[in-house]
Design an enzyme around this catalytic site. Structure first.
Site, PDB file in Angstrom:
ATOM      1  N   SER A 111       0.910  -1.496   0.116  1.00 46.37           N
ATOM      2  CA  SER A 111       0.196  -0.233  -0.053  1.00 46.37           C
ATOM      3  C   SER A 111       1.119   1.025  -0.092  1.00 46.37           C
ATOM      4  O   SER A 111       2.247   1.265   0.086  1.00 46.37           O
ATOM      5  CB  SER A 111      -0.554   0.097   1.276  1.00 46.37           C
TER       6      SER A 111
HETATM    7  N1  SAH Z   1       0.073  -4.882   4.343  1.00 44.42           N
HETATM    8  C1  SAH Z   1       0.903  -5.912   3.048  1.00 44.42           C
HETATM    9  C2  SAH Z   1       0.114  -5.160   1.812  1.00 44.42           C
HETATM   10  C3  SAH Z   1      -0.271  -6.995   1.357  1.00 44.42           C
HETATM   11  S1  SAH Z   1      -1.036  -6.136   0.041  1.00 44.42           S
HETATM   12  C4  SAH Z   1       2.434  -5.003   2.995  1.00 44.42           C
HETATM   13  O1  SAH Z   1       3.029  -4.010   3.503  1.00 44.42           O
HETATM   14  O2  SAH Z   1       2.755  -5.732   2.052  1.00 44.42           O
HETATM   15  C5  SAH Z   1      -2.573  -7.688   0.523  1.00 44.42           C
HETATM   16  C6  SAH Z   1      -2.121  -9.090   0.381  1.00 44.42           C
HETATM   17  O3  SAH Z   1      -3.126 -10.214   1.438  1.00 44.42           O
HETATM   18  C7  SAH Z   1      -1.192  -9.603  -0.428  1.00 44.42           C
HETATM   19  O4  SAH Z   1      -0.194 -10.808   0.263  1.00 44.42           O
HETATM   20  C8  SAH Z   1      -2.041 -10.840  -0.599  1.00 44.42           C
HETATM   21  O5  SAH Z   1      -1.832 -11.884  -0.850  1.00 44.42           O
HETATM   22  C9  SAH Z   1      -3.287 -10.991   0.985  1.00 44.42           C
HETATM   23  N2  SAH Z   1      -3.904 -12.110   1.143  1.00 44.42           N
HETATM   24  C10 SAH Z   1      -5.181 -11.714   0.186  1.00 44.42           C
HETATM   25  N3  SAH Z   1      -6.298 -12.882   0.669  1.00 44.42           N
HETATM   26  C11 SAH Z   1      -6.072 -13.311   1.769  1.00 44.42           C
HETATM   27  C12 SAH Z   1      -5.894 -14.224   2.494  1.00 44.42           C
HETATM   28  N4  SAH Z   1      -7.396 -14.752   2.127  1.00 44.42           N
HETATM   29  N5  SAH Z   1      -5.703 -14.317   3.509  1.00 44.42           N
HETATM   30  C13 SAH Z   1      -4.802 -13.948   4.436  1.00 44.42           C
HETATM   31  N6  SAH Z   1      -3.955 -13.087   3.031  1.00 44.42           N
HETATM   32  C14 SAH Z   1      -4.620 -12.807   1.909  1.00 44.42           C
END
Ligand code: SAH
Length: 206
Positions: free
Chosen positions: A61
């Site tokens: 993000s």
């Molecule tokens: N906070 C993160 C941004 C992550 S983007 C950072 O600082 O990099 C959103 C993330 O959620 C992705 O890595 C994706 O794989 C994960 N995600 C998607 N669906 C999910 C689920 N059901 N359970 C756990 N993680 C999930």
């Protein structure tokens, strides 16, 4: 410009734009080296206020979004926080810099593995589990707060149930159009919700 200086300028800009409310959020953004969480080729962009690709079709993000979510969650030192969606681990590091104890669930094993390595190298206490965040992580409940970094149609029930009464949940809610929601858990288990504007996050899998 070196990374530290670039980071200070980013935080100063976010401050000018009124994006940061809490001192704890500001200090965490100043402390966590965002460039360490992105691929070498992206490091020059690490202190621009925008999302960046992190592999597996996912993005980290934008810093202002991490600031807004951190202010809404408002963790205190020694809080225990549940994160759904570790991604590269940057947001988890920001939360850990404030709260100290973060449990995080990541759907993609490759992302979880990279984040685990990076976070431990940098000295943040974040426990990461590969799995589906819809289930939360009951073994460590109750949490003082929880947040999602992927968008869900509704706050997953298990996650809400694992937050203590009085604790907050912050999440992008919606499918195509999403709203950033903060929900405070009442003593009777119901949620007191407030909305904090339109956002765009990757959809929650599973
Ligand atoms: N906070 C993160 C941004 C992550 S983007 C950072 O600082 O990099 C959103 C993330 O959620 C992705 O890595 C994706 O794989 C994960 N995600 C998607 N669906 C999910 C689920 N059901 N359970 C756990 N993680 C999930």
């Amino acid at each position: 410009m070196d990374h530290e200086r670039a980071r200070e300028r980013l935080v100063a800009r976010l401050d000018e734009q009124g994006r940061i409310e809490r001192d704890a959020t500001r200090e965490a953004l100043l402390a966590v080296p965002r460039h360490e969480f992105v691929a070498e080729s992206r490091r020059k962009d690490a202190y621009d206020d925008r999302p960046l690709p992190i592999g597996a079709d996912q993005t980290i993000s934008a810093p202002h979004m991490v600031a807004i979510m951190s202010d809404l969650l408002a963790p205190e030192a020694n809080d225990s926080i549940l994160e759904i969606g570790t991604g590269c681990g940057y947001h988890a590091a920001v939360t850990a810099a404030i709260a100290g104890d973060v449990k995080s669930i990541e759907y993609h094993a490759s992302l979880a593995e990279n984040a685990r390595e990076r976070l431990s190298e940098l000295g943040y206490t974040v426990d990461i589990r590969v799995g589906d965040g819809h289930d939360g992580w009951p073994e460590h409940a109750p949490y003082d707060g929880a947040y999602l970094t992927c968008a869900a149609p509704e706050i997953p029930e298990a996650v809400a149930e694992q937050v203590r009464p009085g604790g907050a949940i912050v999440a992008p809610i919606g499918t195509r159009r999403q709203t950033l929601v903060r929900a405070r858990r009442r003593a009777d288990g119901s949620l007191d919700r407030t909305e904090h504007g339109g956002v765009r996050f990757v959809p929650m899998q599973g």
